[in-house]
Structures are given as structure tokens and as C-alpha cells.
Design a protein around this motif. Structure first.
Motif, PDB file in Angstrom:
ATOM      1  N   SER A  37    -122.910  22.734 -26.147  1.00  0.00           N
ATOM      2  CA  SER A  37    -122.409  23.811 -27.010  1.00  0.00           C
ATOM      3  C   SER A  37    -122.184  25.093 -26.219  1.00  0.00           C
ATOM      4  CB  SER A  37    -123.381  24.073 -28.169  1.00  0.00           C
ATOM      5  OG  SER A  37    -124.657  24.446 -27.675  1.00  0.00           O
ATOM      6  N   GLY A  38    -122.642  25.134 -24.971  1.00  0.00           N
ATOM      7  CA  GLY A  38    -122.410  26.283 -24.108  1.00  0.00           C
ATOM      8  C   GLY A  38    -121.079  26.179 -23.386  1.00  0.00           C
ATOM      9  N   ASP A  39    -120.677  27.267 -22.749  1.00  0.00           N
ATOM     10  CA  ASP A  39    -119.397  27.329 -22.025  1.00  0.00           C
ATOM     11  C   ASP A  39    -119.689  27.434 -20.530  1.00  0.00           C
ATOM     12  OD1 ASP A  39    -116.738  27.449 -21.467  1.00  0.00           O
ATOM     13  OD2 ASP A  39    -116.507  29.570 -21.994  1.00  0.00           O
ATOM     14  N   TYR A  40    -119.437  26.358 -19.782  1.00  0.00           N
ATOM     15  CA  TYR A  40    -119.743  26.317 -18.359  1.00  0.00           C
ATOM     16  C   TYR A  40    -118.529  25.855 -17.562  1.00  0.00           C
ATOM     17  CZ  TYR A  40    -124.540  26.382 -20.148  1.00  0.00           C
ATOM     18  OH  TYR A  40    -125.692  26.707 -20.806  1.00  0.00           O
ATOM     19  N   ASP A  41    -118.450  26.331 -16.322  1.00  0.00           N
ATOM     20  CA  ASP A  41    -117.394  25.878 -15.410  1.00  0.00           C
ATOM     21  C   ASP A  41    -117.738  24.523 -14.799  1.00  0.00           C
ATOM     22  OD1 ASP A  41    -115.850  28.268 -15.663  1.00  0.00           O
ATOM     23  OD2 ASP A  41    -117.270  29.277 -14.337  1.00  0.00           O
ATOM     24  N   GLY A  54    -129.419  23.776   5.920  1.00  0.00           N
ATOM     25  CA  GLY A  54    -128.098  23.743   5.330  1.00  0.00           C
ATOM     26  C   GLY A  54    -128.025  24.699   4.151  1.00  0.00           C
ATOM     27  N   LYS A  55    -126.844  24.790   3.548  1.00  0.00           N
ATOM     28  CA  LYS A  55    -126.694  25.742   2.452  1.00  0.00           C
ATOM     29  C   LYS A  55    -125.678  25.242   1.431  1.00  0.00           C
ATOM     30  CE  LYS A  55    -123.239  28.482   4.973  1.00  0.00           C
ATOM     31  NZ  LYS A  55    -122.871  29.815   5.457  1.00  0.00           N
ATOM     32  N   VAL A  56    -125.835  25.761   0.213  1.00  0.00           N
ATOM     33  CA  VAL A  56    -124.897  25.499  -0.874  1.00  0.00           C
ATOM     34  C   VAL A  56    -124.242  26.817  -1.245  1.00  0.00           C
ATOM     35  CG1 VAL A  56    -124.632  24.738  -3.263  1.00  0.00           C
ATOM     36  CG2 VAL A  56    -126.222  23.546  -1.754  1.00  0.00           C
ATOM     37  N   THR A  57    -122.914  26.859  -1.237  1.00  0.00           N
ATOM     38  CA  THR A  57    -122.188  28.073  -1.579  1.00  0.00           C
ATOM     39  C   THR A  57    -121.422  27.856  -2.879  1.00  0.00           C
ATOM     40  OG1 THR A  57    -120.305  27.376  -0.229  1.00  0.00           O
ATOM     41  CG2 THR A  57    -121.947  28.785   0.812  1.00  0.00           C
ATOM     42  N   MET A  58    -121.166  28.967  -3.572  1.00  0.00           N
ATOM     43  CA  MET A  58    -120.520  28.870  -4.877  1.00  0.00           C
ATOM     44  C   MET A  58    -119.525  30.014  -5.051  1.00  0.00           C
ATOM     45  SD  MET A  58    -122.498  28.629  -8.530  1.00  0.00           S
ATOM     46  CE  MET A  58    -123.657  27.509  -7.733  1.00  0.00           C
ATOM     47  N   ARG A  59    -118.395  29.709  -5.682  1.00  0.00           N
ATOM     48  CA  ARG A  59    -117.409  30.745  -5.968  1.00  0.00           C
ATOM     49  C   ARG A  59    -118.005  31.773  -6.934  1.00  0.00           C
ATOM     50  NH1 ARG A  59    -112.093  28.890  -9.027  1.00  0.00           N
ATOM     51  NH2 ARG A  59    -113.472  29.192 -10.829  1.00  0.00           N
ATOM     52  N   GLY A  60    -117.740  33.025  -6.705  1.00  0.00           N
ATOM     53  CA  GLY A  60    -118.277  34.081  -7.544  1.00  0.00           C
ATOM     54  C   GLY A  60    -117.898  33.920  -8.999  1.00  0.00           C
ATOM     55  N   GLY A  61    -118.864  34.106  -9.886  1.00  0.00           N
ATOM     56  CA  GLY A  61    -118.606  34.020 -11.316  1.00  0.00           C
ATOM     57  C   GLY A  61    -118.662  32.629 -11.896  1.00  0.00           C
ATOM     58  N   THR A  62    -118.902  31.609 -11.061  1.00  0.00           N
ATOM     59  CA  THR A  62    -118.958  30.232 -11.550  1.00  0.00           C
ATOM     60  C   THR A  62    -120.222  30.020 -12.381  1.00  0.00           C
ATOM     61  OG1 THR A  62    -117.738  29.397  -9.645  1.00  0.00           O
ATOM     62  CG2 THR A  62    -119.022  27.798 -10.895  1.00  0.00           C
ATOM     63  N   THR A  63    -120.062  29.493 -13.579  1.00  0.00           N
ATOM     64  CA  THR A  63    -121.207  29.216 -14.452  1.00  0.00           C
ATOM     65  C   THR A  63    -121.549  27.734 -14.406  1.00  0.00           C
ATOM     66  OG1 THR A  63    -119.715  28.966 -16.344  1.00  0.00           O
ATOM     67  CG2 THR A  63    -120.710  31.124 -15.998  1.00  0.00           C
ATOM     68  N   ILE A  64    -122.854  27.443 -14.423  1.00  0.00           N
ATOM     69  CA  ILE A  64    -123.332  26.063 -14.247  1.00  0.00           C
ATOM     70  C   ILE A  64    -124.264  25.684 -15.393  1.00  0.00           C
ATOM     71  CG2 ILE A  64    -124.919  24.660 -12.858  1.00  0.00           C
ATOM     72  CD1 ILE A  64    -123.691  25.762 -10.400  1.00  0.00           C
ATOM     73  N   GLY A  65    -124.083  24.480 -15.922  1.00  0.00           N
ATOM     74  CA  GLY A  65    -124.988  23.911 -16.917  1.00  0.00           C
ATOM     75  C   GLY A  65    -125.601  22.640 -16.372  1.00  0.00           C
ATOM     76  N   VAL A  66    -126.902  22.453 -16.587  1.00  0.00           N
ATOM     77  CA  VAL A  66    -127.624  21.329 -16.001  1.00  0.00           C
ATOM     78  C   VAL A  66    -128.387  20.565 -17.075  1.00  0.00           C
ATOM     79  CG1 VAL A  66    -129.338  20.607 -14.288  1.00  0.00           C
ATOM     80  CG2 VAL A  66    -127.902  22.601 -13.834  1.00  0.00           C
ATOM     81  N   LEU A  67    -128.251  19.237 -17.070  1.00  0.00           N
ATOM     82  CA  LEU A  67    -129.067  18.365 -17.913  1.00  0.00           C
ATOM     83  C   LEU A  67    -130.021  17.598 -17.004  1.00  0.00           C
ATOM     84  CD1 LEU A  67    -129.466  17.114 -20.838  1.00  0.00           C
ATOM     85  CD2 LEU A  67    -128.113  15.202 -19.963  1.00  0.00           C
ATOM     86  N   ASP A  68    -131.330  17.888 -17.118  1.00  0.00           N
ATOM     87  CA  ASP A  68    -132.338  17.186 -16.326  1.00  0.00           C
ATOM     88  C   ASP A  68    -132.681  15.858 -16.981  1.00  0.00           C
ATOM     89  OD1 ASP A  68    -132.945  19.262 -14.291  1.00  0.00           O
ATOM     90  OD2 ASP A  68    -133.558  20.410 -16.051  1.00  0.00           O
ATOM     91  N   GLN A  69    -133.390  15.008 -16.223  1.00  0.00           N
ATOM     92  CA  GLN A  69    -133.870  13.754 -16.810  1.00  0.00           C
ATOM     93  C   GLN A  69    -134.939  14.019 -17.851  1.00  0.00           C
ATOM     94  OE1 GLN A  69    -134.723  10.310 -14.445  1.00  0.00           O
ATOM     95  NE2 GLN A  69    -133.342  10.921 -12.799  1.00  0.00           N
ATOM     96  N   ALA A  70    -135.722  15.092 -17.653  1.00  0.00           N
ATOM     97  CA  ALA A  70    -136.772  15.442 -18.618  1.00  0.00           C
ATOM     98  C   ALA A  70    -136.211  16.465 -19.599  1.00  0.00           C
ATOM     99  CB  ALA A  70    -137.984  16.022 -17.892  1.00  0.00           C
ATOM    100  N   ASP A  71    -136.401  16.225 -20.890  1.00  0.00           N
ATOM    101  CA  ASP A  71    -135.920  17.129 -21.933  1.00  0.00           C
ATOM    102  C   ASP A  71    -137.055  18.077 -22.315  1.00  0.00           C
ATOM    103  OD1 ASP A  71    -133.482  15.700 -21.988  1.00  0.00           O
ATOM    104  OD2 ASP A  71    -134.393  14.196 -23.296  1.00  0.00           O
ATOM    105  N   VAL A  72    -136.947  19.347 -21.889  1.00  0.00           N
ATOM    106  CA  VAL A  72    -138.029  20.320 -22.076  1.00  0.00           C
ATOM    107  C   VAL A  72    -137.631  21.332 -23.150  1.00  0.00           C
ATOM    108  CG1 VAL A  72    -139.454  22.061 -20.952  1.00  0.00           C
ATOM    109  CG2 VAL A  72    -138.699  20.048 -19.659  1.00  0.00           C
TER     110      VAL A  72
END
Length: 615
Positions: free
Chosen positions: A138-142, A59-77
Motif C-alpha cells: 500500500s506504500g509508494d516505493y521505487d 565493498g559498497k552499495v550506492t543508490m540514486r538520490g531520492g530513491t525509495t525502498i520497501g522491504v519484505l523480510d522473511q519474519a513478519d514483525v
């Protein structure tokens, strides 16, 4: 709504099972999605696949061009030796991040109490979590992907985070996907709920409450279909045995509205029966704190605590970290002795504490679950009066989500949530009559939290709960107290009242520190002078002159609102004495009222803006 990202035919396997099989879904602008499901069913895996952090087997994951992503994991590194300030704003110049309203708001909401140049390595788990959240927000994400963002946060932190996420993007913009067991948080921010189960992802409209109603209806329909299938099988068997079947009327099932699903459900707890049983087991005296206080040297933790616990009382305790919650629990359990006043306990009192650690399981790690439970008791009574029911250890384990196969599993091989459930069962099987729960919701999914709540509903004893999970706290307790200024304060208004009191305390503290904050804002780079400029940005983001200007405007707004309210009242009173046939004059007066009310609404919005700026 514009499409942001999507997944097509996702398939994921781990060594012991298939997690997802041909899952297709999409995320659009404006989506606020909560992801729920049992531990181990793949919630975090789904989140990480959609975020591009984990590759599916197919399978695959597709994304609109230019989309910015921010991720918070369970582990804080964090990088070794990184400071709080650098972790949040990186190498951005001070004038740049201090001039950004979002960054100032995030710093004030999450890390205003942390020194700007403190090393992250030296922080507690909760403080590290807040720094990780501040770095992300504090970042700017879509699109934001949050995996258990409320872990280690207190009630105030969770409330701030929910408010921030609600107003982070304009309506119809941005997207949020969050995995959390905090049901209050889900209800506050989510407009869609995805349930992960049986290798699929099933969408539901609304937050947690709406999801539960829809799931009950889904399960009812499934039970109806299964019942019909069984009835058909029985009829087929009768045909084979007796020939032509007799005509039978088919049962009809109908629900007019979602409320009918719970119309005939009894009260959550039979308080009268439970309290009478508690009195029988405990007597009338449980634990009395009489002007009790605890000090360590010159540091006062608690003072003048007057509290008489009643049989069957169910109380939640709130307070910031370090306020003295653990000390108060120690006074009740007897592990802490008062340095002033006294603590009296009833002769039959037997206290048990579900701690944040898993000490009760240490000696049983190599033993199968079934053996551990059976050694304590052969049966356990739930319910009261005519509804009392005897359960075997196996039935009790099944009620708490253990499968037959897991009964033979060694304790050391259980998941974190399973160990937590087993810990609670071990305590309850020892038959305490005063139960203290210290952050009991850690590592539990929403279904298991509901199962724990159901079990506690039938437990006839005095219950004291400390938890940051607002939903759980309000669900299992009947009243709440807060530790404020070293004392214990009753909260008739519950958690909402506590948050208002804490906000008032913070405003008072900020007002008292205005001079120092203004001075600190004038100079000093982040990390160079402790928390000088960072503290100023965190407290309000205003210089001394800006604060004085804002305070003057706030005072003027309040005076203007008061005058307009008086005008509205006077004009309405005047309408009663006017000639009701004079439509022109009546319309003119009504227009005056409408215009005044509109201006009041605008002023109220400005008042809220100013109070937020001033902290």
C-alpha cells in the motif's frame, strides 16, 4: 534505463565460509529480478545488503538520490497489540487511504476476509504474512525487495500478488528484486534471473524457464571444456610414456537451438510402467470414498464425496484454507472417520503422509544422518523395468543434495530444507504404496525441488499432493481436484480452471452482499465498528450509488459490444457479395470493419476496468 542502485566489490563472510567475494552488479529502472540458488548460498544476505539492511565486510552499495525502498523480510514483525487496520494504513485518515486506488486494491486482494480491528497477534502465520504484504504494497516505493513473499500464501493469493506486481509500475519504471522458490511466480513476473552460487552472482535473461535453458547450456559448455581438459591431460600422459602423440581428430560440439537441449530427453515419467507396477503392489482397489461426508456438530466440512483412487494415480488437491483439504487427506489415510457414507481401502494399501511438521525426525535428532537411513534399508530401487536402479542409502542421500560431510551430521544440526528432504526419504524407505504430500515444498530451494520431483517421477504408487506451489503441483501430478462448496470437483483445466471458479464464487458472494457493503461504507472509522467501512473498501471501493452507476455502464458496454460484433459479422458477409472491382466501396466497408474492431477493443478494456471495480 536509469540507474537506481548498484553494488561494487561486495565481500561477505560468516564464521564457516565466504559467502560473496568481489560481487559487482546494478539495478535499473524497469528491472524485475528473481534471485535463485541453493539454501545457504546467500540469497537473503544479498537482498539485505542491496536494501541497506546488512553491511558487507567490504565493498559498497550506492543508490540514486531520492530513491525509495520497501522491504519484505522473511519474519513478519508487528507492534504488540497492533490491529490489522493500523498495521496496514497506520494513522492515515480514512478518507485518505480509502480514496487511494492502490490501497483499496491491496486491501481487497489480500485482507478482505480479515476483521479490520482484529489484533495481528491473534492471526495465523498465513494471515500475518498477508497483512505484512498489504502494509508494504500500500506504500509508494521505487524499489521493492521481497524475501520469500509467497510463503504461507495459497494459490489464489500468489496469483493475485503476481498480477499486482506486473501492473504496479508502468513499463520501464520501478524495480523489483525477489527471492522465492516458487518457480511459477518467477516465470510470471521476472525478466531477469540472478543465480547465487560459489560466492558469485550470475545473471541470466528471462524468468525461471529461460534461466533453466541457459543454465543447461552453460553446464554443457563447462562439461565440454572439462572433457577437453581431461583429454589433453591423457594425451600429455601418452606423450610422456610413448613419445610423439598420434594425430587425433578433435570432437566437435554444437547446439543449433535451445530446444535441442531437450530433444532427446525421454518422457518425465514412464506412466505405463509405473501404473503396472502400482497395480502389482496395490491391486486394483486402493481407496474408495463412497458418498463420504464429515460434519462436526452442525458444521458440514465435506459431503457426498464420490472418489475412487486408482493405482498409480497422481492427483493434486486445491482449496482455500478451511475448505476441508486436511479432512479429505484424513479420510484417505484413515485418521478421520466419515460421519456419512463410507471409505473402503484395499487390503494391501499402506498409506504414508509427509506432513507440514517434522514428527518423523523427533526420535532421531541426536543421530547422524547416515545412521538414521542405514537402519531402515540397505538399498532403494528407483526407476522401473530395464531402467530400474538400486541405490545405497548414501547414494540416495547424495541424489537429494546431501554431501559426504553432511552424512555424519546429527539430524538436529541440519537446515530446514535438509530436514525436509530427510523426512521424505525416511517415508519412502518405509515403502508405502499411497503417498500423501501436505505442503512438501516448504524450506526447499529450486534445485532441491527439482531433485524431489525427479525422485517422485520414479516412485510407483498413488500420489496425493496438497500444495500452494503451482509449478510443483502441476509438475508431479497428472490431474487436479478442488474442494468447492463441501464437495470435490474435477478440474480438467487445472489450476487456471480453479482460479476462474473461485473468482466466480467471490463475485457471487460480493453481489449477494452488495446491500450490506454499501450500507457499511457510509460510516464507521477503521477499528471502531469492526469491518464496516474497511469491508466496503475491501470489497469494491465503491459506494452504493457508485456501484449502481458502474453496473449500468457495464450493461451498456456489453450491449454496445454485442451490436458492434453483429455489425462486423454482417459487413464481412456483405463483402463476399460485392463487386470486387469496386475498390472504393470495398475500402469503405473495410474501414467500417476496422473502426468497429478498434471500438470493440476500447470497450473491452473498459469492461475489464468496470468488472475489476465491481469485484
Amino acid at each position: 534505463m536509469a540507474h537506481l542502485l548498484g553494488a561494487e566489490a561486495l565481500h561477505l563472510e560468516v564464521p564457516t565460509k565466504t559467502v560473496f567475494d568481489s560481487v559487482t552488479l546494478g539495478v535499473a529502472e524497469g528491472d524485475r529480478i528473481g534471485i535463485v540458488g541453493r539454501n545457504g548460498d546467500g540469497k537473503s544476505s544479498l537482498l539485505m545488503m542491496l536494501a541497506g539492511r546488512r553491511e558487507p565486510d567490504s565493498g559498497k552499495v550506492t543508490m540514486r538520490g531520492g530513491t525509495t525502498i520497501g522491504v519484505l523480510d522473511q519474519a513478519d514483525v508487528f507492534d504488540d497489540g497492533e490491529t490489522v487496520g493500523h498495521a496496514i494504513v497506520g494513522d492515515r485518515p480514512e478518507h485518505e487511504w480509502a480514496g487511494d486506488a492502490r490501497t483499496r486494491d491491496v486491501i481487497a486482494g489480500l485482507v478482505s476476509d480479515l476483521p479490520w480491528d482484529a489484533p495481528v497477534d491473534a492471526l495465523s502465520g498465513g494471515q500475518r504474512r498477508r497483512v505484512a504484504l498489504a502494509r508494504l504494497l500500500s506504500g509508494d516505493y521505487d524499489v521493492l525487495f521481497l524475501d520469500e513473499p509467497t510463503n504461507h500464501l495459497d494459490v489464489e493469493g500468489i496469483t493475485w500478488l503476481a498480477d499486482h506486481l506486473r501492473r504496479r509500475w508502468p513499463r520501464g519504471q520501478g524495480a523489483l528484486l525477489v527471492v522465492t522458490h516458487d518457480r511459477w511466480f518467477l516465470d510470471e513476473i521476472c525478466t531477469t534471473t540472478w543465480e547465487v552460487h560459489d560466492r558469485i552472482v550470475e545473471p541470466f535473461e528471462g524468468g525461471y524457464a529461460a534461466y533453466i535453458l541457459q543454465r543447461v547450456e552453460r553446464d554443457r559448455q563447462a562439461a565440454t571444456i572439462e572433457q577437453k581438459r581431461q583429454n589433453l591431460a591423457k594425451k600429455e600422459l601418452a606423450w610422456l610414456r610413448r613419445g610423439a602423440p598420434a594425430r587425433t581428430a578433435k570432437p566437435k560440439f554444437r547446439i543449433d537451438a535451445a530446444n535441442e537441449l531437450i530433444a532427446d530427453v525421454p518422457e518425465i515419467r514412464d506412466r505405463v510402467s509405473l501404473q503396472s507396477m502400482a497395480v502389482a503392489r496395490l491391486g486394483k482397489e486402493v481407496v474408495n470414498l463412497l458418498d463420504a461426508g464429515v460434519s462436526y456438530g452442525d458444521r458440514v466440512v465435506l459431503e457426498d464425496i464420490e472418489w475412487r483412487l486408482a493405482p498409480g494415480e497422481r492427483t493434486g488437491i486445491l482449496g482455500v484454507n478451511g475448505a476441508g483439504k486436511s479432512t479429505l487427506l484424513g479420510l484417505i489415510s484413515g485418521t478421520v472417520e466419515p460421519t456419512s457414507g463410507e471409505v473402503k481401502r484395499g487390503k494391501t494399501v499402506k498409506v504414508a503422509t509427509l506432513t507440514q511438521r517434522l514428527d518423523e525426525l523427533e526420535e532421531h535428532l541426536k543421530e547422524p544422518v547416515r545412521t538414521v537411513i542405514a537402519r531402515l534399508r540397505t538399498s532403494f530401487t528407483v526407476g522401473s523395468g530395464s531402467k530400474a536402479q538400486e541405490l545405497t542409502p548414501g547414494q540416495l542421500l547424495e541424489r537429494m543434495g546431501f554431501t559426504s560431510a553432511q552424512l555424519s551430521t546429527p539430524v538436529k544440526d541440519l537446515s530446514g530444507g535438509q530436514k525436509r528432504r530427510l523426512q521424505l526419504l525416511l517415508i519412502l524407505l518405509n515403502q508405502p504404496n499411497v503417498l500423501i504430500l501436505d505442503e512438501p515444498t516448504n524450506d526447499l530451494d529450486t534445485d532441491m525441488l527439482a531433485a524431489m520431483e525427479d525422485l517422485l517421477d520414479s516412485w510407483p504408487g498413488t500420489l496425493i499432493v496438497v500444495s500452494h506451489d503451482r509449478y510443483f503441483l502441476e509438475r508431479v501430478t497428472d490431474q487436479q481436484y478442488a474442494i468447492l462448496d463441501h464437495g470435490l470437483r474435477h478440474l480438467p483445466g487445472g489450476v487456471d480452471e480453479y482460479l476462474k471458479l473461485r473468482a466466480a464464487q467471490d463475485r457471487a458472494a460480493a453481489s449477494a452482499a452488495t446491500g450490506g457493503t454499501a450500507a457499511g461504507a457510509a460510516g464507521g472509522a477503521p477499528g471502531s465498528g469492526g469491518s464496516s467501512s474497511a469491508a466496503a473498501a475491501a470489497a469494491s471501493g465503491l459506494s452504493g450509488a457508485e456501484r449502481r452507476t458502474a453496473e449500468k455502464e457495464l450493461s451498456a458496454v456489453e450491449r454496445r459490444m454485442q451490436k458492434l460484433q453483429q455489425l462486423i459479422v454482417q459487413t464481412r458477409d456483405g463483402l463476399a457479395t460485392m463487386d470486387q472491382a469496386n475498390f472504393e466501396l470495398l475500402n469503405a466497408e473495410m474501414s467500417k470493419i476496422t473502426a468497429a474492431e478498434a471500438e470493440v477493443a476500447e470497450l473491452e478494456e473498459r469492461w475489464f476496468e468496470l468488472t475489476e471495480q465491481l469485484g
